[in-house]
Design a protein around this motif. Structure first.
Motif, PDB file in Angstrom:
ATOM      1  N   LEU A 110       0.978   3.304 -13.696  1.00  0.00           N
ATOM      2  CA  LEU A 110       1.445   4.479 -12.971  1.00  0.00           C
ATOM      3  C   LEU A 110       2.882   4.800 -13.350  1.00  0.00           C
ATOM      4  N   ALA A 170       2.142   9.829 -10.222  1.00  0.00           N
ATOM      5  CA  ALA A 170       1.363   9.893 -11.460  1.00  0.00           C
ATOM      6  C   ALA A 170       0.340  11.029 -11.403  1.00  0.00           C
ATOM      7  N   ALA A 171      -0.280  11.227 -10.244  1.00  0.00           N
ATOM      8  CA  ALA A 171      -1.237  12.334 -10.096  1.00  0.00           C
ATOM      9  C   ALA A 171      -0.529  13.673 -10.249  1.00  0.00           C
ATOM     10  N   GLU A 187       0.823  -1.207   0.000  1.00  0.00           N
ATOM     11  CA  GLU A 187       0.000   0.000   0.000  1.00  0.00           C
ATOM     12  C   GLU A 187       0.858   1.258   0.000  1.00  0.00           C
ATOM     13  N   THR A 233       1.155   6.320  -7.103  1.00  0.00           N
ATOM     14  CA  THR A 233      -0.109   7.000  -7.396  1.00  0.00           C
ATOM     15  C   THR A 233       0.044   8.510  -7.281  1.00  0.00           C
ATOM     16  N   ASN A 246       2.421   1.583  -3.501  1.00  0.00           N
ATOM     17  CA  ASN A 246       1.427   2.031  -4.472  1.00  0.00           C
ATOM     18  C   ASN A 246       1.076   3.502  -4.282  1.00  0.00           C
ATOM     19  N   GLN A 247       1.030   3.946  -3.041  1.00  0.00           N
ATOM     20  CA  GLN A 247       0.716   5.351  -2.761  1.00  0.00           C
ATOM     21  C   GLN A 247       1.758   6.271  -3.389  1.00  0.00           C
ATOM     22  N   ALA A 250      -6.392  -0.933  -6.819  1.00  0.00           N
ATOM     23  CA  ALA A 250      -5.355   0.043  -7.139  1.00  0.00           C
ATOM     24  C   ALA A 250      -5.074   0.022  -8.637  1.00  0.00           C
ATOM     25  N   THR A 251      -4.743   1.183  -9.170  1.00  0.00           N
ATOM     26  CA  THR A 251      -4.307   1.251 -10.565  1.00  0.00           C
ATOM     27  C   THR A 251      -3.045   0.402 -10.698  1.00  0.00           C
ATOM     28  N   LEU A 274       0.509  -0.884 -11.147  1.00  0.00           N
ATOM     29  CA  LEU A 274       1.766  -0.170 -10.971  1.00  0.00           C
ATOM     30  C   LEU A 274       2.435   0.129 -12.310  1.00  0.00           C
TER      31      LEU A 274
END
Length: 120
Positions: free
Chosen positions: A67, A27-28, A17, A24, A20-21, A61-62, A64
């Motif tokens: 991302l 990418a954002a 997690e 994420t 991934n955060q 989750a998107t 990886l």
């Protein structure tokens, strides 16, 4: 020049997690138009290798790999030089567009005017 976003991912499959955060948010940041630099350290260094991001799975989750593609297309991805050396990862091993660099480069990025650093 706008603000830059420097993100350090310190985990991989050992803390999915958190890993991934980091990807994420990176990418954002690219999607929001920020200058993004994603640093892969510790177990996250493995995701600089071809095919490794495809192996990562986290429910809801998107992927990886998606991302990572966004960040590579609009920002920079760097593997920590010491982390790479400990895992026998060299410049010829990483995905095209990924660089290997050390602490001086990281410090330069996070000390730049307008930089925001986040560590996951």
């Amino acid at each position: 020049m706008g603000r830059s976003l420097v993100i350090k991912a310190t985990s991989g499959a050992d803390a999915k997690e958190r890993c991934n955060q980091a990807f994420t948010v990176a990418a954002a940041g690219v999607a929001a138009g920020a200058k993004v630099s994603l640093w892969l350290t510790g177990e996250a260094a493995w995701y600089a290798l071809p095919g490794r991001a495809e192996e990562f799975e986290l429910p809801h989750a998107t992927p990886l790999r998606d991302l990572l593609e966004v960040v590579l297309a609009g920002g920079t991805v760097t593997v920590c030089s010491q982390c790479a050396a400990r895992r026998d990862i060299g410049p010829d091993d990483v995905i095209p567009g990924v660089r290997i660099a050390g602490a001086p480069t990281f410090v330069e990025e996070v000390m730049a005017e307008g930089a925001q650093a986040l560590v996951y």
